[in-house]
Design a protein around this motif. Structure first.
Motif, PDB file in Angstrom:
ATOM      1  N   LEU A   1       0.849  -1.383   0.120  1.00  0.00           N
ATOM      2  CA  LEU A   1       0.005   0.007   0.032  1.00  0.00           C
ATOM      3  C   LEU A   1       0.923   1.098  -0.081  1.00  0.00           C
ATOM      4  O   LEU A   1       1.921   1.271   0.609  1.00  0.00           O
ATOM      5  CB  LEU A   1      -0.994   0.122   1.184  1.00  0.00           C
ATOM      6  N   HIS A   2       0.387   2.505  -0.566  1.00  0.00           N
ATOM      7  CA  HIS A   2       1.173   3.607  -0.516  1.00  0.00           C
ATOM      8  C   HIS A   2      -0.144   4.578  -0.158  1.00  0.00           C
ATOM      9  O   HIS A   2      -1.084   4.526  -0.739  1.00  0.00           O
ATOM     10  CB  HIS A   2       1.772   3.910  -2.033  1.00  0.00           C
ATOM     11  N   ARG A   3       0.304   5.265   0.861  1.00  0.00           N
ATOM     12  CA  ARG A   3      -0.696   6.507   1.224  1.00  0.00           C
ATOM     13  C   ARG A   3      -0.096   7.858   0.791  1.00  0.00           C
ATOM     14  O   ARG A   3       0.950   8.258   0.899  1.00  0.00           O
ATOM     15  CB  ARG A   3      -0.510   6.317   2.691  1.00  0.00           C
TER      16      ARG A   3
ATOM     17  N   HIS B   1      -3.410   3.654  -2.059  1.00  0.00           N
ATOM     18  CA  HIS B   1      -3.289   3.411  -3.482  1.00  0.00           C
ATOM     19  C   HIS B   1      -2.623   2.113  -3.373  1.00  0.00           C
ATOM     20  O   HIS B   1      -1.698   1.706  -2.526  1.00  0.00           O
ATOM     21  CB  HIS B   1      -2.325   4.313  -4.029  1.00  0.00           C
ATOM     22  N   ALA B   2      -3.299   1.153  -3.940  1.00  0.00           N
ATOM     23  CA  ALA B   2      -2.717  -0.382  -4.176  1.00  0.00           C
ATOM     24  C   ALA B   2      -2.812  -1.001  -5.496  1.00  0.00           C
ATOM     25  O   ALA B   2      -3.387  -0.496  -6.700  1.00  0.00           O
ATOM     26  CB  ALA B   2      -3.723  -1.103  -3.386  1.00  0.00           C
TER      27      ALA B   2
ATOM     28  N   THR C   1      -7.613   3.546  -3.978  1.00  0.00           N
ATOM     29  CA  THR C   1      -7.597   3.558  -5.714  1.00  0.00           C
ATOM     30  C   THR C   1      -6.652   2.408  -6.191  1.00  0.00           C
ATOM     31  O   THR C   1      -5.442   2.233  -5.472  1.00  0.00           O
ATOM     32  CB  THR C   1      -7.080   4.698  -6.134  1.00  0.00           C
ATOM     33  N   LEU C   2      -7.302   1.590  -6.847  1.00  0.00           N
ATOM     34  CA  LEU C   2      -6.571   0.403  -7.618  1.00  0.00           C
ATOM     35  C   LEU C   2      -5.842   0.807  -8.757  1.00  0.00           C
ATOM     36  O   LEU C   2      -6.557   1.769  -9.584  1.00  0.00           O
ATOM     37  CB  LEU C   2      -7.597  -0.606  -7.933  1.00  0.00           C
TER      38      LEU C   2
ATOM     39  N   ASP D   1       1.880   1.225 -12.930  1.00  0.00           N
ATOM     40  CA  ASP D   1       1.287   2.471 -12.635  1.00  0.00           C
ATOM     41  C   ASP D   1       1.486   2.835 -10.967  1.00  0.00           C
ATOM     42  O   ASP D   1       1.826   3.855 -10.825  1.00  0.00           O
ATOM     43  CB  ASP D   1      -0.220   2.846 -13.041  1.00  0.00           C
ATOM     44  N   TRP D   2       1.099   1.722 -10.080  1.00  0.00           N
ATOM     45  CA  TRP D   2       1.534   1.985  -8.799  1.00  0.00           C
ATOM     46  C   TRP D   2       2.842   2.141  -8.337  1.00  0.00           C
ATOM     47  O   TRP D   2       3.181   2.696  -7.821  1.00  0.00           O
ATOM     48  CB  TRP D   2       0.788   0.632  -8.144  1.00  0.00           C
TER      49      TRP D   2
END
Length: 161
Positions: free
Chosen positions: A42-44, A50-51, A131-132, A137-138
């Motif tokens: 995960l990224h906050r 964002h995952a 948001t996936l 892109d992640w």
């Protein structure tokens, strides 16, 4: 509204813990317990998570409480379609699908990238955007490597004893 935090790749709100998990889309099912093919990194950014989620996988949410006497609530909804689902802890621990207007279960997948998550644990409450993204892109957004592509069959559960 209570502050939540990201501890590693786990969401923490007071005594409630939440982790996203990956499963091969071909092994996903709406009922029963799903096995994890791996935790989702995960990224906050602010109040949003964002995952990564590849087109051939589905995600599910696992939640638990630190205190046996505590109660919690987890709700997830998909903004565009109105699909939603929720669980009450400690009675349930997995959220594996979103229900459409007619009750049909749908996987949590990249096709529905913009989600809203509501967590509650006692008086603590948090609303979090989720948001996936496609893995590449992640990785560009988070500055972390994308998770490896899933390879089947699913891993066996750990042996106990």
């Amino acid at each position: 509204m209570t502050a939540w935090r990201l501890q590693g790749d786990m969401v923490v709100l007071e005594g409630l813990r939440l982790r996203l998990h990956r499963i091969g889309r071909s092994h996903w099912r709406a009922s029963g317990s799903l096995r994890s093919w791996g935790a989702v990194p995960l990224h906050r950014v602010g109040n949003a998570l964002h995952a990564p989620c590849a087109p051939d996988e589905a995600l599910w949410l696992g939640a638990w409480l630190d205190d046996d006497d505590a109660a919690g609530d987890l709700r997830l909804s998909e903004t565009a379609s109105g699909r939603a689902a929720g669980i009450v802890l400690p009675d349930a621990f997995q959220l594996t699908a979103l229900a459409g207007a007619n009750g049909t279960p749908h996987p949590i997948e990249l096709a529905a990238p913009d989600l809203s998550m509501t967590l509650a644990c006692g008086p603590a409450h948090a609303d979090i955007a989720l948001t996936l993204h496609a893995p590449g892109d992640w990785a560009a957004l988070s500055g972390r490597p994308a998770p490896r592509a899933l390879a089947g069959p699913p891993p066996l559960p750990p042996r106990l004893g």
